[in-house]
Write an enzyme that holds these catalytic residues in place. Structure first.
Site, PDB file in Angstrom:
ATOM      1  N   HIS A  51       1.067   4.910   4.775  1.00 14.61           N
ATOM      2  CA  HIS A  51       0.242   5.495   3.714  1.00 14.61           C
ATOM      3  C   HIS A  51       0.652   6.945   3.459  1.00 14.61           C
ATOM      4  O   HIS A  51       0.820   7.364   2.309  1.00 14.61           O
ATOM      5  CB  HIS A  51      -1.225   5.453   4.115  1.00 14.61           C
ATOM      6  CG  HIS A  51      -1.827   4.096   4.021  1.00 14.61           C
ATOM      7  ND1 HIS A  51      -3.183   3.872   4.144  1.00 14.61           N
ATOM      8  CD2 HIS A  51      -1.273   2.883   3.811  1.00 14.61           C
ATOM      9  CE1 HIS A  51      -3.432   2.582   4.017  1.00 14.61           C
ATOM     10  NE2 HIS A  51      -2.286   1.965   3.826  1.00 14.61           N
ATOM     11  N   SER A  73       0.796  -1.227   0.000  1.00 20.57           N
ATOM     12  CA  SER A  73       0.000   0.000   0.000  1.00 20.57           C
ATOM     13  C   SER A  73       0.826   1.273   0.000  1.00 20.57           C
ATOM     14  O   SER A  73       0.420   2.260  -0.612  1.00 20.57           O
ATOM     15  CB  SER A  73      -0.939   0.020   1.219  1.00 20.57           C
ATOM     16  OG  SER A  73      -1.799  -1.077   1.185  1.00 20.57           O
TER      17      SER A  73
END
Length: 355
Positions: free
Chosen positions: A311, A253
């Protein structure tokens, strides 16, 4: 060009899916996995792990062997991050040089091969021919990410082998309290324990591959993707150490968030839509702001199911690279390429030094 989809996620926290059609993109969420600390019991309750089903004893054993995390232990990861990022872009510049050189040298060979292919009788039902036709029908971006997807699939299969689980937790999950600090920063980017999580991430990478490779080129994209994975892991290390919320993380991610942020920054006016509410559209720039705001809130409020720091690290790197990094790093690769060119032309078979 129609964008069909994209997924954001690194097993560290949350992931975002985005399906793009000719008229816009569609977004939906998928968590990036983080592992919480193993309970004192011999087994980890389902849901306590990053993806909810990693066996507890293996995770607990590695956690007990880990060293206490401190900022002093982050010096090696910092050096590794800087060195790996520089090495990735340097290798990408050389790779691009060699690719251009090979294209020129093999141009007439390819023409001859095409001519001979026309003279040969066509075989019906030839599997190899069908595979070649499928491969040649892919965009350059899709062909580029095929290797990344294959690597993720291989690592996923390794997670299924009980004899490898201890090594997988040690080297394919990133944890600032672990004995292994540097190699997991890269390896965890290719690591997924859940099939759904891996499939979602790879689907988004596949969907956005054509767009990002058309923006950066194959070599620069690979360097950016790998660097984003390492940088996002380092940001996760720093935040985990600062807050004392230690634990392993895994997934793509962070790197995919950098890809999404880069595309949204470069094309902020592209239209997106939520998958369940296609009638409501918004711009890519607005979507990026919302995602960054959500991860910032998760980091500040201490949400622990996602690795929000990873992230944010990936997203900020993607934004920075599109705005400044491309000019600062990639457009200044000429001195390195010249050095490599001189080394190649002075070596055996160097010829007159021309491409």
């Amino acid at each position: 060009m129609a964008w069909r989809g994209c997924f954001l996620g690194r097993s560290r926290g949350g992931a975002v899916f985005c399906s793009v059609t000719r008229n816009g993109w569609t977004l939906f969420s998928q968590p990036r996995c983080t592992f919480r600390k193993a309970p004192k019991k011999a087994e980890l309750r389902k849901g306590d792990g990053a993806e909810g089903d990693l066996a507890g004893p293996q995770l607990e054993a590695v956690t007990h062997e880990a060293n206490p995390a401190s900022f002093g232990r982050l010096l090696r990861p910092l050096v590794f991050t800087v060195g790996f990022t520089g090495g990735s872009f340097g290798a990408a510049a050389i790779w691009q040089y060699e690719s251009l050189k090979a294209r020129v040298q093999t141009y007439f060979d390819e023409l001859r091969a095409d001519w001979l292919e026309k003279l040969r009788p066509q075989k019906q039902g030839d599997v190899r021919k069908q595979v070649n036709q499928w491969w040649n029908g892919l965009s350059e971006g899709q062909r580029t990410v095929t290797g990344i997807i294959a690597a993720n699939a291989l690592v996923f299969c390794c997670w299924r082998l009980p004899s490898l689980q201890r090594s997988m937790v040690k080297y394919f999950t990133s944890n600032p309290a672990s004995k292994a600090l540097c190699s997991p920063m890269l390896l965890s980017t290719f690591s997924h324990f859940s099939l759904l999580h891996m499939a979602a991430n790879m689907y988004v990478l596949w969907s956005f591959s054509s767009s990002i490779v058309s923006l950066l080129g194959r070599e620069q994209f690979v360097a950016m993707y790998l660097s984003a994975g390492v940088i996002s892991t380092f940001v996760s290390y720093v935040c985990k150490t600062a807050t004392g919320r230690l634990g392993p993380s895994l997934g793509a991610s962070g790197a995919i968030m950098a890809v999404l942020a880069a595309v949204c920054t470069k094309m902020p006016e592209a239209k997106l839509a939520i998958i369940l509410l296609p009638m409501f559209t918004f711009t890519a720039g607005s979507a990026l702001k919302a995602i960054v705001a959500m991860d910032t809130a998760g980091l500040v409020l201490g949400w622990r199911f996602f690795d929000h720091a990873a992230h944010l690290g990936g997203a900020l790197f993607g934004i920075w690279y599109i705005l400044y990094g491309h000019e600062l790093i990639w457009k200044n690769r000429e001195p390195l390429v010249k050095i490599w060119h001189n080394m190649r032309t002075k070596g055996p078979g160097g010829g007159d030094g021309s491409l």
